[in-house]
Design a protein around this motif. Structure first.
Motif, PDB file in Angstrom:
ATOM      1  N   ARG A   1       0.838  -1.205   0.000  1.00  0.00           N
ATOM      2  CA  ARG A   1       0.000   0.000   0.000  1.00  0.00           C
ATOM      3  C   ARG A   1       0.867   1.248   0.000  1.00  0.00           C
ATOM      4  O   ARG A   1       0.535   2.252  -0.637  1.00  0.00           O
ATOM      5  CB  ARG A   1      -0.930   0.014   1.217  1.00  0.00           C
ATOM      6  CG  ARG A   1      -1.955  -1.112   1.215  1.00  0.00           C
ATOM      7  CD  ARG A   1      -2.822  -1.047   2.447  1.00  0.00           C
ATOM      8  NE  ARG A   1      -3.769   0.056   2.388  1.00  0.00           N
ATOM      9  CZ  ARG A   1      -4.503   0.446   3.431  1.00  0.00           C
ATOM     10  NH1 ARG A   1      -4.373  -0.164   4.595  1.00  0.00           N
ATOM     11  NH2 ARG A   1      -5.352   1.438   3.311  1.00  0.00           N
ATOM     12  N   ARG A   2       1.959   1.205   0.721  1.00  0.00           N
ATOM     13  CA  ARG A   2       2.848   2.364   0.768  1.00  0.00           C
ATOM     14  C   ARG A   2       3.436   2.640  -0.618  1.00  0.00           C
ATOM     15  O   ARG A   2       3.550   3.805  -1.038  1.00  0.00           O
ATOM     16  CB  ARG A   2       3.972   2.140   1.783  1.00  0.00           C
ATOM     17  CG  ARG A   2       3.494   2.154   3.219  1.00  0.00           C
ATOM     18  CD  ARG A   2       4.632   1.994   4.210  1.00  0.00           C
ATOM     19  NE  ARG A   2       4.145   2.070   5.587  1.00  0.00           N
ATOM     20  CZ  ARG A   2       3.912   3.201   6.239  1.00  0.00           C
ATOM     21  NH1 ARG A   2       4.149   4.355   5.644  1.00  0.00           N
ATOM     22  NH2 ARG A   2       3.472   3.188   7.479  1.00  0.00           N
ATOM     23  N   THR A   3       3.792   1.591  -1.316  1.00  0.00           N
ATOM     24  CA  THR A   3       4.322   1.772  -2.663  1.00  0.00           C
ATOM     25  C   THR A   3       3.268   2.391  -3.573  1.00  0.00           C
ATOM     26  O   THR A   3       3.554   3.315  -4.345  1.00  0.00           O
ATOM     27  CB  THR A   3       4.798   0.429  -3.241  1.00  0.00           C
ATOM     28  OG1 THR A   3       5.815  -0.128  -2.396  1.00  0.00           O
ATOM     29  CG2 THR A   3       5.355   0.607  -4.642  1.00  0.00           C
ATOM     30  N   GLY A   4       2.045   1.886  -3.471  1.00  0.00           N
ATOM     31  CA  GLY A   4       0.963   2.442  -4.277  1.00  0.00           C
ATOM     32  C   GLY A   4       0.700   3.904  -3.953  1.00  0.00           C
ATOM     33  O   GLY A   4       0.479   4.726  -4.851  1.00  0.00           O
ATOM     34  N   THR A   5       0.732   4.231  -2.655  1.00  0.00           N
ATOM     35  CA  THR A   5       0.531   5.625  -2.245  1.00  0.00           C
ATOM     36  C   THR A   5       1.624   6.516  -2.800  1.00  0.00           C
ATOM     37  O   THR A   5       1.362   7.613  -3.315  1.00  0.00           O
ATOM     38  CB  THR A   5       0.512   5.722  -0.705  1.00  0.00           C
ATOM     39  OG1 THR A   5      -0.634   5.031  -0.214  1.00  0.00           O
ATOM     40  CG2 THR A   5       0.468   7.165  -0.248  1.00  0.00           C
TER      41      THR A   5
END
Length: 749
Positions: free
Chosen positions: A49-53
């Protein structure tokens, strides 16, 4: 190869090697500095999720595009910064062979078109940014967002980008003039147009100029890396690399800004347990820059000095010494100046004792040792980094965090510094100490007798069940009245309006009465985490007993009239074991209106404007419900206008918005425990906001927070025009009161 190409090639590769060496040293410094900071393991969760954000925020420019024109221009420059690396590699080939092209795709028209668009739009974008910066210079605007920013660094970065784009088109133009440009005119119209200007050059001259332009591009590019490597506090440049990490490691993996709940005090990467904590070993807040987490140190270094936080800060806009930007810059400069001392093992423990030996510090330069002796908080006489007036001017409204394009978490850092000042130094504004004593002794910040918590109900013509009584056995919602609703005369009217509306809508609700006490919000925002924890645990016990037999968060419903209680109960009490489904009264009222259980029939004359409470809006993203309620009242007005045949039009949308609303709403000045501190510096924040409300021409200023009610009412009284009676002036009322009045006399309590 001619002599020119030989010299250019040697110079180009020397610049490359020097830049790589210097950049590697700089990166090593950053890594070592960040590792000095305190542990923060929560930043490594939900990597997907952090990568996507991170990709969404950077590639989509979701934060920058809040400022549309600037955001678009910056996006073009950002894309070019990465994409034009191809042209830099190409330039290294062109200094030795001006006819050089990329193998395989070097003559492909699509490649030529893409590079033409990227370089051209970057050129336009950086030109727009340069002009924008010039227009907004402090010399033209006294409260410029660039005031305090390091101007030469910003202009150096911008003109570097401008020159690189110019060099790219110079190379292409000279290749066109030499007859050695493989791309068609339709794909590279600007390059061909510029090349036509040099059509009179001989082939050899044009090719030599290709080498010169390529060398200029290379030198400008690699010297830029050398310069920023020598200036590690040059955030306007380093954010191009650090922002990826700062966004990836932001507090919330889903991309939400670091607002709403405060982080608990931490020690060793875990929440501090006050029952086992030792002030001699555990840090109580932050008193040294190295006591910030490594993410905090990353925050400081990532600051771009763009000043968006500064431009939105209510303290800065009313003449207070707090600028979120300047505070972060001061912490950044201090951290880097102190870095040699810290990297040598220097530092102080929780008791303030030096942790390094004389042998460890023997090689540390005198400037770093002097920086290590500076207090983090202190006035000019103390040689402090952050002035106390800066620290205590903050309302924790979150405007800085909301606007920061690289996700710096200003509010968390301010509260961490406040925690040390309150818990260890006992250094805080005197009047705030009265509030803290009232919380400890009376359970409310006003110091009112807790036995009078239910007095506001006496004038109602119906009974409100108390939790624990037979009448409250099947209540659906627990109505959390809050200290203001129980003790403040203005807020009591809101409490009565909410209770009456719930009663009229047939909602089964109950109150705690004397069992209710302050949630601890003002104590926590002020920095007294110990008192907050004590009050929170007491309230959680009370609430869990009230909801006994109800399993699951969804069955434990609370409605709160105060956004601060709403935020604390719903988003901070889970930190101490309290899981509840909490709504603000405007959310519940909006649902009841939509369901037809409350139907406005009477208009509000003179127009309505709405002030977004910071802890309802920015901190918790509740923007629509209050406006839906006010819009329903406006619809009642529209219906009445239509039924009477009056040709006047109803107010569109129900609310006449102020110039700053929703995410950019301006604070009332009461948050961050400022409600109980005197505002002695600059213009009063509530005056600024009331003047903005008056400019809409609306006669009703609707609020949805008891603190806002007090501040806006005081502001209206202080700015009342001469010759205007109070009854004819702007009226400050809660959204619930607006709705209750619109229901007609038959629905009033």
């Amino acid at each position: 190869m001619h002599a020119l190409q030989i010299v250019a090639t040697v110079v180009a590769w020397l610049a490359f090697v020097a830049a790589v060496v210097m950049a590697a040293r700089a990166v090593r410094h950053f890594v070592r500095l960040f590792r000095v900071g305190a542990a923060d393991p929560d930043r490594f969760t939900d990597k997907g999720r952090r990568t996507g954000t991170m990709l969404r925020e950077i590639l989509g420019h979701t934060r920058m595009l809040k400022w549309t024109r600037i955001g678009v221009a910056h996006w073009f420059v950002m894309v070019a910064f990465g994409a034009l690396i191809f042209t830099l590699v190409e330039a290294h080939g062109e200094v030795s062979n001006p006819r050089f092209h990329w193998p395989l795709f070097g003559g492909w028209a699509v490649y030529g078109l893409v590079m033409e668009l990227i370089a051209g739009l970057c050129w336009l974008g950086i030109s727009f940014l340069i002009v924008t910066r010039w227009i907004n210079l402090p010399r033209w605007k006294s409260r410029s967002r660039f005031l305090g920013s390091t101007a030469w660094q910003a202009y150096y970065v911008e003109w570097t980008v401008f020159t690189i784009c110019a060099s790219i088109f110079a190379i292409r133009a000279f290749k066109v003039a030499a007859g050695d440009f493989p791309y068609p005119t339709w794909a590279t119209p600007l390059s061909h147009g510029l090349g036509a200007l040099f059509s009179g050059l001989s082939e050899s001259t044009a090719l030599n100029l290709v080498t010169v332009a390529a060398l200029v591009k290379i030198l400008v590019s690699w010297i830029w890396f050398i310069v920023i490597s020598l200036n590690l506090t040059m955030g306007v440049a380093w954010h191009r690399f650090l922002a990826f990490f700062n966004i990836f490691f932001k507090r919330n993996a889903d991309g939400a800004v670091a607002l709403g709940p405060l982080r608990p005090m931490m020690s060793g990467g875990k929440p501090l347990d006050f029952e086992e904590a030792d002030p001699e070993k555990d840090p109580f807040g932050v008193s040294q820059v190295e006591q910030f987490t490594w993410k905090g140190l990353l925050d400081f270094s990532t600051c771009t000095e763009c000043g968006r936080c500064q431009s939105q800060c209510p303290a800065w806009n009313t003449g207070k010494p707090l600028s979120p930007k300047l505070m972060i810059m001061s912490l950044r400069d201090h951290a880097h100046a102190k870095a040699p001392y810290l990297m040598a093992g220097g530092g102080k423990d929780a008791a303030g004792e030096e942790t390094a030996t004389q042998e460890q510090l023997a090689g540390v330069d005198a400037l770093a040792l002097a920086e290590a002796d500076r207090p983090l908080i202190g006035g000019p006489d103390d040689n402090g980094i952050i002035d106390p007036d800066v620290l205590w001017s903050c309302t924790t409204c979150g405007a800085c965090v909301e606007q920061c394009p690289v996700d710096i978490e200003h509010v968390d850092h301010i509260v961490d510094m406040r925690r040390y000042q309150v818990l260890i130094e006992s250094s805080f504004p005197t009047e705030a100490g009265v509030m803290l004593r009232n919380l400890e002794n009376k359970g409310n910040p006003w110091g009112a007798n807790p036995n009078t918590r239910e007095d506001w109900t006496k004038s109602l013509d119906f009974e409100i069940p108390r939790v624990g009584s037979d009448e409250a056995a099947d209540f659906e919602y627990l109505y959390w009245v809050g200290c203001a609703g129980a003790f403040d005369d203005r807020a009591k009217k809101t409490a009565k309006a909410v209770a009456t509306l719930l009663h009229e809508a047939g909602v089964k609700f109950a109150i705690l009465g004397e069992g209710e006490t302050c949630t601890g919000d003002p104590a926590r925002r002020m920095g007294n985490e110990f008192l907050f924890q004590m009050m929170a645990q007491q309230n959680v016990e009370t609430l869990n007993e009230a909801f006994e037999g109800r399993e699951g968060k969804a069955q434990r419903k609370i409605v709160a009239s105060c956004p601060h209680c709403f935020n604390t109960l719903g988003r901070e009490y889970p930190q101490v074991g309290g899981e509840y489904s909490v709504v603000h009264h405007t959310q519940l009222l909006a649902d009841l209106v939509a369901a037809g259980k409350l139907t406005p029939v009477t208009p509000v004359d003179g127009g309505v404007t709405f002030h977004d409470p910071c802890y309802l809006g920015r901190h918790n993203r509740v923007f629509a419900p209050p406006r839906e309620v006010l819009g329903a009242v406006a619809d009642a007005r529209a219906s009445q206008v239509g039924s009477t045949g009056d040709g006047a039009a109803a107010d569109g949308g129900g609310v006449t918005e102020m110039s700053r609303f929703a995410e950019r709403s301006f604070c009332c000045g009461a948050g961050g425990a400022r409600m109980w501190m005197e505002e002695r510096i600059g213009k009063r924040i509530n005056i600024e906001r009331v003047e903005e409300a008056r400019s809409t021409g609306a006669k009703t200023l609707a609020v949805a927070c008891p603190f806002c009610m007090t501040m806006m009412s005081d502001g209206v009284n202080a700015t009342k025009p001469d010759g205007v009676d109070a009854e004819q002036d702007v009226e400050v009322v809660d959204v619930a009161t607006v709705l209750l009045r619109s229901l007609g006399d038959g629905a009033r309590g």
